[in-house]
Design an enzyme around this catalytic site. Structure first.
Site, PDB file in Angstrom:
ATOM      1  N   LYS A   1      40.934  34.524  36.793  1.00 29.32           N
ATOM      2  CA  LYS A   1      41.184  35.717  35.962  1.00 29.32           C
ATOM      3  C   LYS A   1      39.966  36.029  35.093  1.00 29.32           C
ATOM      4  CE  LYS A   1      44.811  34.098  33.833  1.00 29.32           C
ATOM      5  NZ  LYS A   1      44.805  32.770  34.492  1.00 29.32           N
ATOM      6  N   THR A   2      39.420  35.004  34.447  1.00 24.79           N
ATOM      7  CA  THR A   2      38.269  35.227  33.559  1.00 24.79           C
ATOM      8  C   THR A   2      37.050  35.656  34.381  1.00 24.79           C
ATOM      9  OG1 THR A   2      39.117  33.463  32.147  1.00 24.79           O
ATOM     10  CG2 THR A   2      36.880  34.169  31.740  1.00 24.79           C
TER      11      THR A   2
ATOM     12  N   LYS B   1      41.173  38.926  25.085  1.00 24.26           N
ATOM     13  CA  LYS B   1      41.895  37.731  25.530  1.00 24.26           C
ATOM     14  C   LYS B   1      42.848  37.384  24.388  1.00 24.26           C
ATOM     15  CE  LYS B   1      42.678  33.748  27.703  1.00 24.26           C
ATOM     16  NZ  LYS B   1      43.179  33.570  29.063  1.00 24.26           N
TER      17      LYS B   1
ATOM     18  N   ASP C   1      36.831  31.303  27.577  1.00 21.08           N
ATOM     19  CA  ASP C   1      37.187  32.553  28.275  1.00 21.08           C
ATOM     20  C   ASP C   1      36.810  33.741  27.398  1.00 21.08           C
ATOM     21  OD1 ASP C   1      38.416  30.890  30.075  1.00 21.08           O
ATOM     22  OD2 ASP C   1      40.358  31.904  30.053  1.00 21.08           O
TER      23      ASP C   1
ATOM     24  N   GLU D   1      42.854  40.007  29.476  1.00 23.73           N
ATOM     25  CA  GLU D   1      43.138  38.846  30.329  1.00 23.73           C
ATOM     26  C   GLU D   1      44.386  38.138  29.829  1.00 23.73           C
ATOM     27  OE1 GLU D   1      40.178  35.654  30.744  1.00 23.73           O
ATOM     28  OE2 GLU D   1      41.753  34.442  31.688  1.00 23.73           O
ATOM     29  N   GLY D   2      45.362  37.945  30.733  1.00 22.14           N
ATOM     30  CA  GLY D   2      46.589  37.232  30.389  1.00 22.14           C
ATOM     31  C   GLY D   2      46.323  35.742  30.188  1.00 22.14           C
ATOM     32  N   ALA D   3      47.360  34.959  30.272  1.00 23.20           N
ATOM     33  CA  ALA D   3      47.231  33.495  30.168  1.00 23.20           C
ATOM     34  C   ALA D   3      48.121  32.916  31.259  1.00 23.20           C
ATOM     35  CB  ALA D   3      47.677  33.017  28.791  1.00 23.20           C
TER      36      ALA D   3
ATOM     37  N   GLN E   1      37.702  33.936  45.950  1.00 25.57           N
ATOM     38  CA  GLN E   1      37.574  32.752  46.820  1.00 25.57           C
ATOM     39  C   GLN E   1      37.321  31.498  45.974  1.00 25.57           C
ATOM     40  OE1 GLN E   1      34.417  32.943  49.732  1.00 25.57           O
ATOM     41  NE2 GLN E   1      35.488  31.577  51.138  1.00 25.57           N
TER      42      GLN E   1
ATOM     43  N   PRO F   1      33.410  36.450  46.543  1.00 24.18           N
ATOM     44  CA  PRO F   1      33.195  35.267  47.366  1.00 24.18           C
ATOM     45  C   PRO F   1      32.894  34.043  46.506  1.00 24.18           C
ATOM     46  CG  PRO F   1      31.616  37.024  47.886  1.00 24.18           C
ATOM     47  CD  PRO F   1      32.319  37.415  46.626  1.00 24.18           C
TER      48      PRO F   1
END
Ligand SMILES: Nc1ncnc2c1ncn2[C@@H]1O[C@H](COP(=O)(O)OP(=O)(O)O)[C@@H](O)[C@H]1O
Ligand SMILES: [Mg+2]
Length: 225
Positions: A15-16, A37, A54, A116-118, A177, A205
């Site tokens: 996510k970060t 965040k 983060d 950004e969630g947690a 990825q 990637p």
């Protein structure tokens, strides 16, 4: 200001990493953007206050500069579930407090804010409320980061189902990825494209050097450039 909530199939799925790349994408297109965040668990002391890596990475990738305490208003020392971390520190997280913090972020007047969630989608804030309740209350469009590893099909499909059942829109998904050794990586992406009923926005990637985002046309369409 347009805000998006970035969630993931789990914790440690990127996510970060993806939020930071999206902030750089905005910078590249000369669109003032800010990373937010709200809740972070796991911190170290710097300049006499707890800071979370983060939040620091998002600050580094943002073109709109905000104070640390605004970018990360709920920063807990212990790297555990947020409601447990909050209890340990005798603090309270709830929907009202999150919205107050969000209003402070809105005052910076960024064109885009990425929140950004947690952990994953269903994270308790306290005994009765979930982080997802706040996303619903604010009616934030959601971007789903899928950490590409064995098991991700189940996690991605369940997460999308839960987001949609909550009553918010999931505007697309991004493949990250995370596992360089994942077998049949491409076929898993194809399977997700087939089974997720939302646009495929981008792919990152696996890399040990400069992180990279392979942007799909749907991402340009989503942001309108
Ligand atoms: N595409 C990638 N290639 C290499 N490493 C990655 C990639 N995405 C994430 N990582 C690494 O995996 C770890 C977890 O990613 P992170 O973005 O912190 O996940 P989350 O925010 O979901 O907990 C971090 O150490 C990050 O640098
Ligand atoms: Mg993170």
């Amino acid at each position: 200001m347009t805000a998006f909530f970035v969630t993931g199939t789990d914790t440690e799925v990127g996510k970060t990493h993806i939020t930071s790349l999206l902030l750089k994408y905005f910078a590249h297109h000369k669109k003032p953007a800010l990373g937010f965040k709200p809740i972070a668990a796991g911190a170290e002391m710097a300049f006499g206050q707890p800071v979370n890596t983060d939040a620091l990475l998002l600050m580094e990738s943002s073109t709109v500069h905000a104070k640390y305490e605004h970018v990360n208003p709920f920063c807990f020392m212990s790297p555990v579930a947020p409601h447990i971390a909050a209890k340990r520190e005798n603090r309270q997280i709830d929907l009202t407090r999150l919205s107050t913090a969000f209003n402070e972020i809105k005052a910076y007047d960024a064109q885009y804010t990425l929140i950004e969630g947690a952990g994953g989608w269903m994270i308790p804030l306290n005994d009765t409320q979930y982080y997802s309740d706040w996303v619903v209350e604010e009616q934030l469009p959601v971007i789903l980061v899928v950490g590409m590893k064995l098991g991700c099909l189940n996690h991605a499909l369940l997460t999308l189902q839960a987001i949609e059942a909550s009553g918010v829109k999931c505007v697309g998904w991004i493949a990250n990825q995370i596992d360089s050794n994942m077998l049949e990586y491409e076929l898993n992406i194809e399977t997700l494209k087939q089974h997720l009923s939302i646009p495929f926005l981008a792919e990152s990637p696996h890399t040990e050097d400069k992180p990279k985002l392979k942007v799909q046309p749907a991402l340009h369409r989503l942001f309108g450039f």
